[in-house]
Scaffold this motif. Structure first.
Motif, PDB file in Angstrom:
ATOM      1  N   PHE A 247      54.409  14.433  69.442  1.00 52.94           N
ATOM      2  CA  PHE A 247      54.645  15.325  70.490  1.00 52.94           C
ATOM      3  C   PHE A 247      55.493  14.633  71.387  1.00 52.94           C
ATOM      4  O   PHE A 247      56.286  15.025  72.009  1.00 52.94           O
ATOM      5  CB  PHE A 247      53.407  15.801  71.007  1.00 52.94           C
ATOM      6  CG  PHE A 247      52.959  17.074  70.003  1.00 52.94           C
ATOM      7  CD1 PHE A 247      53.271  18.392  70.094  1.00 52.94           C
ATOM      8  CD2 PHE A 247      51.981  16.762  69.008  1.00 52.94           C
ATOM      9  CE1 PHE A 247      52.756  19.298  69.192  1.00 52.94           C
ATOM     10  CE2 PHE A 247      51.465  17.592  68.184  1.00 52.94           C
ATOM     11  CZ  PHE A 247      52.063  19.100  68.321  1.00 52.94           C
ATOM     12  N   SER A 248      55.063  13.250  71.731  1.00 54.55           N
ATOM     13  CA  SER A 248      55.821  12.597  72.706  1.00 54.55           C
ATOM     14  C   SER A 248      57.081  12.016  72.259  1.00 54.55           C
ATOM     15  O   SER A 248      58.088  11.981  73.268  1.00 54.55           O
ATOM     16  CB  SER A 248      54.724  11.497  73.095  1.00 54.55           C
ATOM     17  OG  SER A 248      54.506  10.595  71.989  1.00 54.55           O
ATOM     18  N   ALA A 249      57.199  11.686  71.030  1.00 54.99           N
ATOM     19  CA  ALA A 249      58.315  11.099  70.537  1.00 54.99           C
ATOM     20  C   ALA A 249      58.642  11.371  69.072  1.00 54.99           C
ATOM     21  O   ALA A 249      58.598  10.604  68.218  1.00 54.99           O
ATOM     22  CB  ALA A 249      58.446   9.437  70.706  1.00 54.99           C
ATOM     23  N   PRO A 250      59.010  12.779  69.100  1.00 54.17           N
ATOM     24  CA  PRO A 250      59.372  13.235  67.623  1.00 54.17           C
ATOM     25  C   PRO A 250      60.520  12.384  66.799  1.00 54.17           C
ATOM     26  O   PRO A 250      60.576  12.405  65.604  1.00 54.17           O
ATOM     27  CB  PRO A 250      59.734  14.551  67.614  1.00 54.17           C
ATOM     28  CG  PRO A 250      59.843  14.878  69.206  1.00 54.17           C
ATOM     29  CD  PRO A 250      59.040  13.697  70.027  1.00 54.17           C
ATOM     30  N   ARG A 251      61.407  11.883  67.558  1.00 54.42           N
ATOM     31  CA  ARG A 251      62.611  11.142  66.806  1.00 54.42           C
ATOM     32  C   ARG A 251      62.074   9.885  65.868  1.00 54.42           C
ATOM     33  O   ARG A 251      62.595   9.606  65.114  1.00 54.42           O
ATOM     34  CB  ARG A 251      63.390  10.609  68.071  1.00 54.42           C
ATOM     35  CG  ARG A 251      62.971   9.224  68.677  1.00 54.42           C
ATOM     36  CD  ARG A 251      63.715   8.945  69.845  1.00 54.42           C
ATOM     37  NE  ARG A 251      62.562   8.428  71.023  1.00 54.42           N
ATOM     38  CZ  ARG A 251      62.196   7.142  71.180  1.00 54.42           C
ATOM     39  NH1 ARG A 251      62.862   6.340  69.890  1.00 54.42           N
ATOM     40  NH2 ARG A 251      61.507   6.522  71.793  1.00 54.42           N
TER      41      ARG A 251
END
Lengths: 279, 346
Positions: A247-251
């Motif tokens: 959720f915070s850094a899907p990349r």
């Protein structure tokens, strides 16, 4: 060199990328191989050095694709991660190609009971959930390039054996093979010098398709934590590690997963193109 | 040559089950014991602590004895088979849950997942295969074939994780992990949620269950759907040229009825063949897909067991997958007899 074998090598003439859309998968594959080979020379950042600049977003100066949860440069990790995955995939495919072609060639050439027995086993092995055996073997033998390559390679050999059997059984009945045998050429030599060159084209197409499966397996095993071991960067493992930051850094998940998909799909289209060009 | 009667064929197929199972369990047994890196070494290595060589070998001896690994291999094998016959699969090294109990919870979850995946694959594959064949040579046909090529051997973990990001994180339509919401008050009777919803008369279970299941099942289904598309397209094209289809058209049947009653019925056999051949791959895929979605099935049980070196669990999970695989293949064989009357009589 006997004449018919040469005639049989028509497939060499412009067998692939005969139109510009068909060239795309080959270019993508070439680019990925190039990145795997030369990539580490192109990026300056260290893929394993941890810093306190964690989870920097895309576009941060100095970190084009940001950093991961341990502050490692994401671009460098993606670039360095190409090599272990591609080498396992290529080596495993080579193992599968050698075993599969060998078994299929002998079975198709020998015919009769040998063929029947071999193909029964091959059919069973084909239907069996081979990734299960790969997982068990790698779990027991411990992760490592050798166990990965041999487990994946052996599990993918039956598919190639089946095709090699069908092709070589067809070739074995042709006049040039019969002529070579009547001329006193011994069986192993007939198989290698006469039949093999004439089935090599279609086999190659299937080998490229197999490369796509091997890449998927290799990345999948790393994803499970059974492949290339950290801290060596690897796309599969990066996806697993990134899932915590969905959720915070899907990349962190999207980039390596998308690259794996691109690799597999490029292999699929390349194999398809080769098959179209060869039939 | 005279063909056997159906009863004989059925009996022969069913008799093969224990034989195949014996072969598979022997393979699992050997994989666990003959390969380098015995469970004793792995288990005694300790969770991250560094042990001295003496401690390590003392641990190894203890674990070996506890697992019976110090016995001759034949003794071990006979004991393994004896336990298997009595359905005693041992218990987990962690928390000492019985493996059979763990499987009773996990196997239904995996069966639900693979069955729904098969249903999705058949639906997608049949529709796109039929449409592609009926519109042969158009852009619809070309794009159906392109999609089928793309979907070949898609890595489940990458597909699953991207599905999670798109539908769970960006769109927030679907839950990301698990089988049912934690808040849901669910007391399993059979562990098959759908069955329990009927048995316990709780229709409100169905929707959350489907919402959790749809993404992993679709992940698993896509590669298979591509295969089915190709097979259906080819077999529909073949059947379309047959005499009985021309007859059906000539007697004035509407095109839809021709396709449904004559063309599709004759395409079922190759579809069932693909299902049988691909089910193994589907089961393998479920191992990875379940892990992606933290879905509590046999696959994630297996992976967890492998990572924790929990050998009884690994063995039990591998056997359960092998059993499922064997039963489905027998079912496919029997299904042939139902579908194709030609196989029943000479």
């Amino acid at each position: 060199m006997s004449e018919p074998a040469v005639l049989g090598r028509r497939w060499r003439a412009r067998a692939f990328a005969r139109s510009w859309p068909a060239a795309i998968p080959w270019l993508v594959l070439a680019a990925l191989v190039l990145v795997a080979l030369a990539g580490p020379l192109l990026v300056s950042a260290d893929p394993v050095r941890q810093t306190n600049q964690t989870l920097l977003p895309i576009g941060t100066p100095g970190h084009l694709l940001g950093t991961d949860d341990l502050g490692r440069d994401e671009l460098a990790r993606l670039v360095y991660g190409a090599r272990p995955l591609l080498s396992v995939a290529f080596l495993a495919t080579a193992v599968a190609a050698v075993f599969g072609t060998g078994i299929g060639l002998v079975a198709g050439f020998a015919g009769g009971r040998t063929e029947g027995a071999v193909m029964r086993f091959v059919d069973f092995a084909l239907a069996f959930p081979s990734i299960l055996l790969v997982i068990l073997v790698v779990a027991a033998a411990g992760p490592g390039t050798v166990s990965l390559v041999s487990a994946i390679g052996v599990s993918l050999a039956p598919g190639l054996a089946r095709l090699a059997r069908a092709l070589s059984a067809r070739e074995a009945a042709r006049d040039y093979v019969v002529a070579a045998r009547l001329g006193g050429t011994r069986a192993p030599r007939v198989m290698v010098r006469e039949i093999l060159p004439n089935i090599a084209g279609p086999m190659l197409a299937q080998v490229v398709m197999t490369l796509s499966v091997a890449a998927g397996y290799a990345a999948g095993l790393s994803y499970l934590g059974l492949g290339i071991q950290p801290p060596t960067p690897d796309w599969g493992y990066m996806v697993q590690a990134g899932q915590e930051f969905l959720f915070s850094a899907p990349r962190l998940v999207v980039l390596p997963a998308a690259l794996t998909l691109v690799l597999v799909v490029a292999c699929n289209f390349a194999g398809d193109d080769l098959r179209d060009g060869l039939v | 040559m005279r063909r056997s009667r159906p009863a004989v064929l059925v009996a022969r197929r069913l008799l093969a089950v224990p034989v195949v199972l014996l072969a598979l369990s022997t393979a699992v047994f050997l994989a666990m014991r003959l390969l380098p890196g015995s469970p004793a070494t792995a288990l005694s290595a300790g969770g991250g602590q560094t042990l001295t060589a003496a401690e390590l070998s003392a641990n190894q001896a203890r674990v070996s004895q506890a697992l019976g690994l110090d016995q001759p291999i034949l003794t071990q094998y006979l004991r393994f088979l004896g336990d298997l016959v009595r359905l005693d699969l041992g218990s987990s090294f962690y928390g000492s849950n019985s493996v059979l109990g763990l499987l009773a919870g996990a196997l239904p979850a995996t069966i639900e997942l693979t069955l729904l995946a098969m249903a999705i694959a058949v639906l997608l594959g049949v529709v796109s295969g039929v449409v592609a064949a009926l519109r042969k040579g158009t852009w619809i046909d070309a794009s159906a074939r392109t999609v089928a090529t793309v979907s070949f051997s898609l890595p489940w973990f990458a597909l699953g994780v991207l599905g999670v990001v798109v539908f769970g994180v960006w769109l927030r339509w679907l839950p990301v992990i698990g089988r049912l919401p934690n808040a849901l008050d669910y007391h399993p009777t059979t562990n098959f949620v759908l069955l329990d919803a009927i048995l316990q008369d709780r229709p409100e279970l169905v929707l959350p269950w489907l919402r959790y299941l749809i993404l992993p099942a679709t992940t698993l289904a896509l590669s298979m759907a591509g295969f089915i598309t190709r097979i259906v397209r080819a077999s529909v094209l073949e059947v379309l040229g047959d005499d009985f289809v021309r007859t059906a058209r000539m007697k004035g049947l509407a095109e839809g009825a021709v396709v449904r009653r004559h063309v599709l019925r004759n395409s079922w056999l190759p579809i069932v063949t693909v299902l049988g051949l691909q089910f193994g791959s589907l089961l393998g895929g479920s191992v990875i897909t379940e892990t992606v979605f933290s879905y509590p099935g046999v696959g994630s049980l297996l992976v967890k067991g492998v990572l924790q070196r929990d050998y009884p669990v690994v063995q039990g999970a591998a056997l359960a997958i092998a059993l499922l695989f064997t039963l489905v293949n027998v079912a496919v064989d029997l299904f042939y007899l139902v579908l194709d009357p030609r196989l029943r009589k000479g």
